[in-house]
Design an enzyme around this catalytic site. Structure first.
Site, PDB file in Angstrom:
ATOM      1  N   PRO A  92       0.815  -1.218   0.000  1.00  0.00           N
ATOM      2  CA  PRO A  92       0.000   0.000   0.000  1.00  0.00           C
ATOM      3  C   PRO A  92       0.848   1.267   0.000  1.00  0.00           C
ATOM      4  O   PRO A  92       0.343   2.349  -0.299  1.00  0.00           O
ATOM      5  CB  PRO A  92      -0.847  -0.122   1.269  1.00  0.00           C
ATOM      6  CG  PRO A  92      -0.280  -1.253   2.049  1.00  0.00           C
ATOM      7  CD  PRO A  92       0.572  -2.079   1.146  1.00  0.00           C
ATOM      8  N   GLU A 119       3.044  -6.967   8.091  1.00  0.00           N
ATOM      9  CA  GLU A 119       3.324  -5.533   7.910  1.00  0.00           C
ATOM     10  C   GLU A 119       4.311  -5.249   6.783  1.00  0.00           C
ATOM     11  O   GLU A 119       4.688  -4.110   6.562  1.00  0.00           O
ATOM     12  CB  GLU A 119       3.826  -4.924   9.223  1.00  0.00           C
ATOM     13  CG  GLU A 119       2.828  -5.004  10.374  1.00  0.00           C
ATOM     14  CD  GLU A 119       1.535  -4.235  10.088  1.00  0.00           C
ATOM     15  OE1 GLU A 119       1.616  -3.067   9.680  1.00  0.00           O
ATOM     16  OE2 GLU A 119       0.447  -4.820  10.264  1.00  0.00           O
ATOM     17  N   ARG A 161      -3.277  -8.806 -20.552  1.00  0.00           N
ATOM     18  CA  ARG A 161      -4.187  -8.463 -21.661  1.00  0.00           C
ATOM     19  C   ARG A 161      -3.572  -7.475 -22.655  1.00  0.00           C
ATOM     20  O   ARG A 161      -4.111  -7.263 -23.734  1.00  0.00           O
ATOM     21  CB  ARG A 161      -5.550  -7.978 -21.143  1.00  0.00           C
ATOM     22  CG  ARG A 161      -5.522  -6.691 -20.374  1.00  0.00           C
ATOM     23  CD  ARG A 161      -6.879  -6.385 -19.765  1.00  0.00           C
ATOM     24  NE  ARG A 161      -7.865  -5.934 -20.745  1.00  0.00           N
ATOM     25  CZ  ARG A 161      -7.893  -4.727 -21.292  1.00  0.00           C
ATOM     26  NH1 ARG A 161      -6.954  -3.828 -20.992  1.00  0.00           N
ATOM     27  NH2 ARG A 161      -8.837  -4.396 -22.153  1.00  0.00           N
ATOM     28  N   ASP A 176     -10.028   1.456 -24.376  1.00  0.00           N
ATOM     29  CA  ASP A 176      -9.968   1.363 -22.911  1.00  0.00           C
ATOM     30  C   ASP A 176      -9.994   2.754 -22.282  1.00  0.00           C
ATOM     31  O   ASP A 176      -9.336   3.671 -22.762  1.00  0.00           O
ATOM     32  CB  ASP A 176      -8.671   0.678 -22.446  1.00  0.00           C
ATOM     33  CG  ASP A 176      -8.707  -0.829 -22.670  1.00  0.00           C
ATOM     34  OD1 ASP A 176      -9.759  -1.339 -23.093  1.00  0.00           O
ATOM     35  OD2 ASP A 176      -7.676  -1.465 -22.412  1.00  0.00           O
TER      36      ASP A 176
HETATM   37 CL1  6GU Z   1      -0.317  -3.829  -3.366  1.00  0.00          CL
HETATM   38  N1  6GU Z   1      -1.022  -4.511  -0.908  1.00  0.00           N
HETATM   39  C1  6GU Z   1      -1.768  -4.380   0.184  1.00  0.00           C
HETATM   40  N2  6GU Z   1      -1.540  -5.168   1.230  1.00  0.00           N
HETATM   41  N3  6GU Z   1      -2.738  -3.490   0.301  1.00  0.00           N
HETATM   42  C2  6GU Z   1      -2.945  -2.714  -0.760  1.00  0.00           C
HETATM   43  C3  6GU Z   1      -2.214  -2.800  -1.936  1.00  0.00           C
HETATM   44  C4  6GU Z   1      -1.229  -3.719  -1.976  1.00  0.00           C
HETATM   45  N4  6GU Z   1      -2.658  -1.880  -2.808  1.00  0.00           N
HETATM   46  C5  6GU Z   1      -3.643  -1.268  -2.186  1.00  0.00           C
HETATM   47  N5  6GU Z   1      -3.832  -1.760  -0.951  1.00  0.00           N
END
Ligand code: 6GU
Length: 274
Positions: A92, A119, A161, A176
Site C-alpha cells: 500500500p 506488515e 491483456r 480502454d
Molecule cells: Cl499492493 N497490498 C496491500 N496489502 N494493500 C494494498 C495494496 C497492496 N494496494 C492497495 N492496498
C-alpha cells in the site's frame, strides 16, 4: 513473458489458471511459475515472520527466506527471459498502479512478484534486490488489503491483456478508458445487447438507428457525463486539442468549459452523492 511469484499462499493465485491469463499460459504466451516462500526457511516451524524492530503492532517478514527465494528465481534465468527480472513488490506504500504502469510492465520480458503478508518485508531485502535488478513498489489503490496476493492477480491480469496476441480482438484495448490516445481519461459509457425489450426496458433509440456518426456522438456524450459524475478529477486532464465544437457544446451542457487562464477544463460543482 515470464512471471515468477513468491508467496506463502500459492493457492491464493489459483485464478491465474482461469480465463484470459489461464488461456495465455496454455498457449505458451505467459510462463507463470509459483514459488512457496516457506520452502526457503531452515527452521522446523518454517518461520517467515518476526516482531518489528522499534516495536509496534503486527509482524515483519524475515529477510532470509525472501533472499533465498529471490536468489533462486534470479539464478533460474533462461534464454530469452532477460538477464534479471523486474521485481514488483505490491505494497500500500508503493506508487499507484495505472494503465501507464501496466503498459510499462508489459514491455518487460520477465517480472517477479514479492507479495507480503503481515506488515511487509524487511527493508534490506528490497534494498539489496534493487542493486541487482529493477524494483518497483506498487499499490493498487487507496485501501489496505491483508496481503499482496490479490494485487498480484490485478497487476498480472492488467499486464497480460496488453501482451501481443493475448486479447482476441486487437482493437479491444484501443478504447480502454485509460489507454493513451483519443479516449484517454474518459470512462466508457453504458452498453446494451439483445433483447431489444427487457422487463419493459428498451435500448436507447440512437443505438438501433444505424447512423454511425450519431452513435459515436452519443457514446462520447455518455462518456463525458459518466466521467464527470464518477471521476471529476479526470476532467482537468482532458486535452483541449482533442475536442471539436460538438464536444465543447456537449461539455457546456454538462457544466464543463475550457478556461484559457487556467489552461484546463473547469466544471460546476459535481454532486458526489450517488
Ligand atoms: Cl499492493 N497490498 C496491500 N496489502 N494493500 C494494498 C495494496 C497492496 N494496494 C492497495 N492496498
Amino acid at each position: 513473458m515470464r512471471i515468477d511469484v513468491v508467496t506463502i499462499f500459492p493457492e491464493y493465485l489459483e485464478p491465474l489458471n482461469v480465463s484470459l491469463v489461464g488461456k495465455a499460459r496454455a498457449r505458451g504466451q505467459l510462463d507463470v511459475r509459483l514459488h512457496e516462500l516457506r520452502e526457503h526457511t531452515t527452521d522446523v516451524h518454517r518461520t517467515v515472520d518476526d516482531s518489528p524492530y522499534g516495536g509496534g503492532p503486527g509482524m515483519v517478514m524475515k529477510p532470509e527466506p525472501w533472499a533465498a527465494a529471490l536468489d533462486q528465481v534470479v539464478a533460474s534465468a533462461g534464454p530469452g527471459d532477460g538477464a534479471v527480472p523486474t521485481l514488483v513488490v505490491p505494497t500500500p506504500s508503493g506508487r499507484l498502479f495505472t494503465q501507464e504502469l501496466a503498459q510499462e510492465l508489459a514491455g518487460r520480458p520477465w517480472l517477479a512478484f514479492a507479495p507480503a503478508r503481515y506488515e511487509g518485508i524487511d527493508r534490506r531485502v528490497i534494498e539489496e534486490a534493487a542493486e541487482r535488478m529493477p524494483v518497483v513498489e506498487v499499490s493498487i489503490g487507496d485501501y489496505v488489503l491483508a496481503g499482496g496476493e490479490v494485487a498480484v492477480l490485478v497487476i498480472v491480469e492488467a499486464v497480460a491483456r496488453l501482451l501481443p496476441g493475448v486479447l482476441g480482438n486487437a482493437e479491444s484495448h484501443r478504447d480502454d478508458s485509460f489507454a493513451p490516445g483519443r479516449m484517454a481519461d474518459l470512462l466508457e459509457g453504458p452498453v446494451y445487447t439483445k433483447p431489444a425489450d427487457w422487463r419493459g426496458r428498451g435500448v436507447p433509440e440512437v443505438l438501433v438507428s444505424g447512423n454511425h456518426g450519431k452513435i459515436a456522438r452519443w457514446r462520447r456524450d455518455q462518456a463525458f457525463a459518466r466521467t464527470l459524475a464518477n471521476r471529476p478529477d479526470l476532467v482537468e486532464r482532458w486535452d483541449r486539442d482533442g475536442m471539436d465544437k460538438h464536444d465543447l457544446a456537449a461539455l457546456g451542457a454538462l457544466g464543463v468549459w475550457w478556461d484559457e487562464e487556467a489552461g484546463r477544463f473547469l466544471h460546476t460543482p459535481v454532486d458526489v452523492e450517488q
